[in-house]
Design an enzyme around this catalytic site. Structure first.
Site, short mmCIF file in Angstrom:
data_model
loop_
_atom_site.label_atom_id
_atom_site.label_comp_id
_atom_site.label_asym_id
_atom_site.label_seq_id
_atom_site.Cartn_x
_atom_site.Cartn_y
_atom_site.Cartn_z
N HIS B 82 0.83 -1.19 0.00
CA HIS B 82 0.00 0.00 0.00
C HIS B 82 0.87 1.25 0.00
O HIS B 82 1.84 1.33 0.74
CB HIS B 82 -0.90 -0.02 1.24
CG HIS B 82 -2.06 0.91 1.17
ND1 HIS B 82 -1.92 2.27 1.21
CD2 HIS B 82 -3.39 0.69 1.05
CE1 HIS B 82 -3.12 2.83 1.13
NE2 HIS B 82 -4.03 1.89 1.02
N GLY B 163 4.27 22.05 11.30
CA GLY B 163 5.51 21.33 11.52
C GLY B 163 6.62 21.74 10.56
O GLY B 163 6.42 22.60 9.71
N HIS B 168 10.33 13.77 8.74
CA HIS B 168 10.75 13.17 10.02
C HIS B 168 11.61 11.95 9.69
O HIS B 168 11.21 11.13 8.86
CB HIS B 168 9.51 12.79 10.82
CG HIS B 168 9.80 12.32 12.22
ND1 HIS B 168 10.38 11.10 12.48
CD2 HIS B 168 9.60 12.90 13.42
CE1 HIS B 168 10.49 10.94 13.79
NE2 HIS B 168 10.04 12.03 14.38
N THR B 170 12.32 9.09 10.88
CA THR B 170 11.76 7.73 10.95
C THR B 170 10.26 7.69 10.67
O THR B 170 9.76 6.68 10.19
CB THR B 170 11.99 7.12 12.36
OG1 THR B 170 11.41 8.00 13.34
CG2 THR B 170 13.47 6.94 12.65
N ALA B 171 9.56 8.78 10.95
CA ALA B 171 8.09 8.76 10.84
C ALA B 171 7.55 9.43 9.57
O ALA B 171 6.34 9.41 9.33
CB ALA B 171 7.46 9.41 12.07
N GLY B 172 8.42 10.03 8.76
CA GLY B 172 7.98 10.61 7.49
C GLY B 172 7.08 11.82 7.66
O GLY B 172 7.46 12.79 8.32
#
Lengths: 298, 298
Positions: B82, B163, B168, B170-172
């Site tokens: 996905h 933001g 980010h 690791t979190a994109g």
């Protein structure tokens, strides 16, 4: 809550707020029991409580409330306009969700037996729970009221279904039973001719050869200059809203009178509305559990 | 619950049950927050949570879950079928009861700002919350996915709404927004001719000049030898079920094809069904609060 039963117990105390609060208290802060409403009437000297719950928890709360009323109310002192035969006058159970009318009958009998044994109360089963045809109608059972019950209850045909064949000295007797929720449904007609509304009502209602669970009458809405077929549907699972509606339409057709609106008065079970939508759309395999909000009640 | 908002956050973890449980935990045992469902898919490597709640409590639970996912998921290690751009990929808010789509937009912006500040996450507002037309479509925002976002986010046209303008590590990045509940509604036609079903679908759907919040296509139900107009109603408050139904009927009339049934797939908000019943009966002044079961949600 997965299964939901409604109970609308009537207590013979409409004035003393302290006593009323003690009775109502039995329905508060109980898991899976939800007090919807309570209203007291000083002229009637009567308290009507509306409460929903899972059958088992609802049963326990009702039994507790009956006990509280028997403890607090002395019918020898009771005066009020509304006919009554006991401290707890009548306790109807009404199936709402995932329960049948048979479940309501069974629950009413459990409550009847429990309050008879626990509080030494004579109990009559009525409506769908009745043990004989002459006991279906509450008015028949209650005739003579508290005062007359002292003698009436000794007759074989009025022997209580549970408890002693003797009037409770202060609490009288109680009727417990099951009935379906009532849907008050009115259809507005595009005519000011009351005779037409009355003629339609007569054909649609049960006593005129119409739908089995339909009572109805013609009413004038004078401010609007129109008339209305005002109906009570006493079992919407068998006499559906849409069927009553379409039958009014069919009868109105012969007068060339159009339906110009309709109204539901007060509360209506979700199932009755879903059934209506499902009929007009022709829904296949629709389940109440597909209604998003029902997920919040589980 | 008086006001009800729905949220369907998508997280980029479909395999590690321990991590999944820690994320889902944020929605359990919270007052006025009800976890309806969560499903994970290992091929997609994705978790979809469905939760309802009072707006304020729901907001707090979502913010907490986003923080948990940011802590646990490293997108540099993520593989799945996905498309995805972040540990929390997308967070849609959906108005359900006594809240408007404007309320959902406002709530989505509060959540967007909070998670941006708290977790140093770049956040894009999308759908009804979008700050520009090119950001309405989630697929547009997500194009390039986590890997491409490192460069994409530095472009002026893809500057996040909240933001830092930096992926980010690791979190994109995450998309947060508001949309209406989708009603999947299919109308069955008394013909096996797929061309007729397709022709009707084209006229009823938005892109063919039909109803604004309707997507649709013709489908063959081969086992039954019939066809179907399969629709998604993307805002039932503006494109009502009955309107789509009656428009299908009108178009089917010219082919002499009858409607022989219909279905609602999955969940549907109560209001959409009540609206349907109210239309066909012509109900005046009906309120959702007259539905008995809603008393249980207050």
């Amino acid at each position: 809550m997965n299964k939901i039963m409604e109970c609308v117990p009537n207590f013979s105390e409409g004035c003393d707020k302290e006593k009323i609060e003690k009775i109502v208290e039995c329905f508060r802060a109980k898991e899976n029991v939800k007090l919807l409403d309570y209203s007291r009437d000083e002229d009637h000297n009567r308290l009507v409580v509306t409460v929903l719950g899972e059958p088992e928890e609802l049963k326990n709360a009702v039994i507790q409330a009956v006990g509280k009323a028997v403890e607090l109310i002395d019918m020898n002192q009771h005066r009020g306009q509304h006919p009554r035969m006991g401290a707890v006058d009548v306790v109807p159970f009404i199936p709402i969700k995932n329960v049948t009318s048979e479940d309501a009958v069974a629950l009413s009998k459990e409550v009847a037996q429990a309050v008879a044994e626990r509080y030494n109360l004579p109990v009559f089963l009525y409506e769908k729970s009745a043990s004989a045809p002459h006991r279906e109608n509450l008015a028949n059972i209650r005739k003579g009221e508290f005062e007359g019950m002292a003698e009436k209850i000794k007759k074989e045909e009025w022997k209580p279904d549970f408890g002693p064949a003797e009037r409770h000295s202060t609490a009288g007797a109680v009727a417990v039973g099951a009935r379906m929720p009532l849907v008050a449904y009115n259809v507005n007609l595009g005519t000011g001719n009351l005779e037409i509304a009355q003629a339609i009502a007569k054909k649609v209602r049960f006593i005129g050869g119409g739908l089995r669970f339909c009572r109805g009458m013609g009413v004038a809405l004078e401010e609007r200059g129109i008339t209305q077929v005002s109906m009570n549907l006493t079992d919407y699972t068998k006499t559906a809203i849409y069927r009553a509606h379409e039958l009014v339409r069919i009868e109105a057709n012969r007068y060339g009178v159009p339906i110009i609106g309709a109204e539901i008065v007060g509360l209506v079970p979700l199932e009755a509305l879903v059934d209506t939508a499902a009929y007009y759309l022709g829904l296949e395999n629709f389940s109440l559990s597909q209604v998003l909000e029902t997920k919040l009640m589980e």
